[in-house]
Design an enzyme around this catalytic site. Structure first.
Site, PDB file in Angstrom:
ATOM      1  N   CYS A 119    -123.740  18.565 -10.581  1.00 37.06           N
ATOM      2  CA  CYS A 119    -123.100  18.997 -11.814  1.00 37.06           C
ATOM      3  C   CYS A 119    -123.791  20.189 -12.459  1.00 37.06           C
ATOM      4  O   CYS A 119    -125.006  20.320 -12.398  1.00 37.06           O
ATOM      5  CB  CYS A 119    -123.034  17.835 -12.805  1.00 37.06           C
ATOM      6  SG  CYS A 119    -121.943  16.502 -12.234  1.00 37.06           S
ATOM      7  N   CYS A 191    -116.414  16.229 -12.127  1.00 40.96           N
ATOM      8  CA  CYS A 191    -115.070  16.145 -12.702  1.00 40.96           C
ATOM      9  C   CYS A 191    -114.082  17.042 -11.966  1.00 40.96           C
ATOM     10  O   CYS A 191    -114.391  18.174 -11.611  1.00 40.96           O
ATOM     11  CB  CYS A 191    -115.112  16.463 -14.189  1.00 40.96           C
ATOM     12  SG  CYS A 191    -116.112  15.286 -15.108  1.00 40.96           S
ATOM     13  N   SER A 468    -116.716  25.433 -21.991  1.00 43.62           N
ATOM     14  CA  SER A 468    -116.781  24.620 -20.783  1.00 43.62           C
ATOM     15  C   SER A 468    -115.915  25.228 -19.687  1.00 43.62           C
ATOM     16  O   SER A 468    -114.948  25.944 -19.948  1.00 43.62           O
ATOM     17  CB  SER A 468    -116.284  23.210 -21.101  1.00 43.62           C
ATOM     18  OG  SER A 468    -116.044  22.470 -19.929  1.00 43.62           O
TER      19      SER A 468
END
Length: 553
Positions: A119, A191, A468
Site C-alpha cells: 500500500c 483497495c 487520494s
C-alpha cells in the site's frame, strides 16, 4: 558473499553462535542470506495477508538455494488514517520505511532482499531503500483487493467515501450506506481501484523491479502465491549475477514508468513518489518531464475512480504487459531497459496482447491523445501542481469561480456538512503541505463529499496538500511553493476569482502582479503546528512537493 562479514572466519564465531541461538544450521549459514522485508500488520487490509506472501517467498528462496531471514517494517493504512491527525504521518512514514530497511540490511549484511509491500507509502519507501542500498533486490506486492458487489454493481473504497456525501445530500439513506459498507471491501488486498497503492505496484512492474503480474494479480488467488515463490527463486539469480537496482532503475526506466502512468491515468501521488525514488537513484525527475511525456502518451485506461473498471479487470485484460505493448505501438518505450526477469522490457512484452479493448483502449483509439495526469502552473503555483485529468468531468476542465479559502481540511469538511459551499466555487485548502500540514495529508473526505453531494461538476478544489488516488473531480493538489513557505496560495482571499485551465495547464488567481507582490510582502510565517516528536523533525527537513517531498540532504 556480503554476508561473510557476519558468518565467516575465526573472528565470527560469536556471530555464528547468535545465529545458532535462533536455530540456523551451518548448512543454512553457508548459503546466501536473503532479507525478506515484510510489511505485514493487522491494521492495513492490503497487508493483513502478507505473512502468506512472505512464506511463499521464503519457499522460493529455499528452492533456489538461499536462506531467507524475515524482518518487518511499518505501514500506515491511508483509509483508516484519513480525515484526522493520523494522516499527517502517512507520507512522513515513507522516510522511516526507507531508513529502517537500510538499517536492518546494513546492520546484518544481507546478500539480497525481497521487498514485500502493498500500500501507498510502503512501496516507494522500499524502492527508495533498494536504490540507496544497491544490493540485489526484487519486489513482490500483496496484490489488489477484489471489488465488492452492491445492488449488482462493482464497488470499492471510493464509493463508500462518496456515499457519505450522498447521505448528507439526501441521495442515499443511512441504511443503504451501511449495506454498502458491508460490501465494498470484501477481503484482503490493496483497495481495488487505480488508487495510489495499485498505481505504485503497477509502476514498480514497469520500472523492472518486480516480475510481470506483480501489479495486478489479485491478492486472494493462488497465482499470487505462485508469483511470490517465483520471486523468491528469482532473487537468488539476481544475487548470483550481482544484478542490482541501479542497473535496472535508470533514467530511461523512469521515462517508461511515467508513460505507463499517463496511459493508466494513475494516482496524482506518483508525482510525489517517483521523484523521491529517482533522487535515491542519483538523478532529478522534475515536473516538466511528467508534462512532456504526458503530452505524447495516449490515455488508454479509465479505471476507478475515473471509470467503472477495476484492477482485476486490468489483470484479465492482459495486465501491465498488455498496456506496455499498446504504448510501444507509439514508439514511447525504451525497450532495451533491463528488468529483474533478466530480460529487457521489449523482451518481456514480446507477443503480449490486449485481451479486452474495453478495459485497455488500443493505442489507435485512446480516450485522449495525451495522458491522464496534468501539471498545472501559474501565479498560484509557480513551481507546479497536479491533477488527475482523466477523472475530471469535461465541463470542469476549464473553470472560473470565486475562491472559498480554508486553513485546514477540517474547516472545509464542516463547511460541506453545513451546506455552505455554493455551485461554481473554487475551494482553496492551504497550510496542508509537507511542511505546513505537516505531512501533506491526503484529503479524500472533502473530495468524496463534493462528489457525493453531486457537486463534482460544479465545484473545484485546490490545495498545497494532496488528494487520494481514490479522488475524482477537478481536484488540484501539490500546489508549490506551499503556504507554509510563503507560496502565493498563502495570500489568496475569499472572493478572488480563480481560473483553472487544465487543457492548457494553467492555474491562476485573477489579480494584478502588483497586488500579488503586495500581499506576499505582507505575509508572515506561522508557528509550526507540531513542536515535538517525529513530525517536528520532519517539518524542519522536508522539501517542497515539487521535488517529491524528499528530506534535505
Amino acid at each position: 558473499m556480503r554476508s561473510d562479514a557476519v558468518k565467516k572466519g575465526l573472528e565470527k564465531a560469536p556471530h555464528r553462535s547468535l545465529f545458532k541461538a535462533m536455530g540456523y544450521t551451518d548448512e543454512e549459514l553457508a548459503r546466501p542470506l536473503v532479507g525478506i522485508v515484510n510489511s505485514q500488520n493487522e491494521i492495513v487490509p492490503g497487508h493483513i495477508h502478507l505473512d502468506i506472501i512472505a512464506d511463499a517467498v521464503k519457499t522460493g528462496v529455499r528452492i533456489a538455494g538461499g536462506t531467507p531471514i524475515e524482518f518487518p517494517t511499518i505501514g500506515v493504512c491511508d483509509g483508516i488514517a484519513m480525515n484526522h491527525a493520523g494522516m499527517k504521518y502517512s507520507l512522513a512514514s515513507r522516510e522511516i520505511i526507507a531508513d529502517s530497511v537500510e538499517i536492518m540490511t546494513l546492520a546484518h549484511a544481507f546478500d539480497g532482499l525481497v521487498l514485500i509491500p502493498n500500500c501507498d507509502k510502503i512501496i516507494p519507501g522500499m524502492l527508495m531503500a533498494a536504490a540507496r542500498l544497491n544490493i540485489p533486490a526484487i519486489v513482490v506486492s500483496g496484490g489488489p483487493m477484489l471489488t465488492g458487489k452492491y445492488k449488482g454493481k462493482d464497488v470499492s473504497l471510493s464509493n463508500i467515501f462518496e456515499g457519505i456525501g450522498a447521505v448528507r445530500g439526501g441521495r442515499m439513506t443511512e441504511d443503504e450506506l451501511t449495506d454498502m459498507e458491508e460490501a465494498c471491501c470484501p477481503g484482503c488486498g490493496s483497495c481495488a481501484g487505480m488508487f495510489t497503492a495499485n498505481t505504485m505496484n503497477c509502476l514498480t512492474e514497469v520500472l523492472g523491479m518486480s516480475l510481470p503480474g506483480s501489479g495486478t494479480i489479485p491478492a486472494v488467488t493462488a497465482a499470487r502465491q505462485r508469483l511470490a515463490k517465483k520471486t523468491g527463486m528469482k532473487v537468488m539469480e539476481l544475487i548470483e549475477k550481482d544484478l542490482k537496482p541501479l542497473d535496472i532503475m535508470t533514467e530511461q526506466s523512469f521515462f517508461n514508468v511515467i508513460a505507463a502512468d499517463m496511459a493508466l491515468g494513475g494516482s496524482t501521488n506518483t508525482v510525489l513518489h517517483l521523484p523521491a525514488i529517482a533522487h535515491e537513484c542519483g538523478f532529478t525527475l522534475n515536473l516538466e518531464k511528467f508534462q512532456e511525456i504526458n503530452e505524447k502518451t495516449p490515455h488508454l485506461c479509465k479505471l476507478s475512480p475515473a471509470g467503472f473498471h477495476h484492477i482485476q479487470d486490468l489483470n484479465d485484460a492482459g495486465g501491465i504487459p498488455a498496456v506496455l505493448a499498446e504504448i510501444d505501438k507509439k514508439g514511447l518505450l525504451f525497450r532495451e531497459r533491463l528488468t529483474v526477469t533478466g530480460l529487457t522490457v521489449g523482451e518481456n512484452i514480446k507477443g503480449k496482447q490486449n485481451l479486452n479493448p474495453e478495459v485497455i483502449r488500443p493505442a489507435e483509439n485512446p480516450y485522449s491523445e495525451k495522458g491522464g495526469l496534468a501539471i498545472l502552473k501559474g501565479n498560484i503555483a509557480p513551481l507546479g501542481s497536479v491533477v488527475k485529468e482523466a477523472a475530471v468531468a469535461p465541463e470542469m476542465l476549464c473553470h472560473k469561480g470565486p475562491a472559498r479559502v480554508f486553513e485546514s481540511e477540517e474547516e472545509v469538511v464542516q463547511a460541506l456538512i453545513d451546506g455552505k459551499i455554493n455551485k461554481g466555487a473554487v475551494i482553496v485548502i492551504r497550510y496542508e503541505g509537507p511542511k505546513g500540514g505537516p505531512g501533506m495529508r491526503e484529503m479524500l473526505t472533502p473530495t468524496a463529499m463534493v462528489a457525493g453531494l453531486g457537486l463534482d461538476k460544479d465545484v473545484a478544489l485546490i490545495t498545497d496538500g494532496r488528494f487520494s488516488g481514490a479522488t475524482r473531480g477537478a481536484s488540484i493538489g501539490h500546489v508549490s511553493p506551499e503556504a507554509a513557505e510563503g507560496g502565493p496560495i498563502a495570500v489568496v482571499r475569499d472572493g478572488d476569482i480563480i481560473e483553472i485551465d487544465i487543457p492548457n495547464c494553467r492555474l491562476n488567481v485573477i489579480i494584478s502582479d502588483e497586488e500579488l507582490k503586495s500581499r506576499l510582502a505582507q505575509w508572515q510565517p506561522r508557528e509550526p503546528k507540531i513542536k515535538k516528536g517525529y513530525l517536528a523533525r520532519y517539518t524542519k527537513l522536508v522539501t517542497s512537493a515539487s521535488t517529491g517531498a524528499i528530506l534535505k540532504d
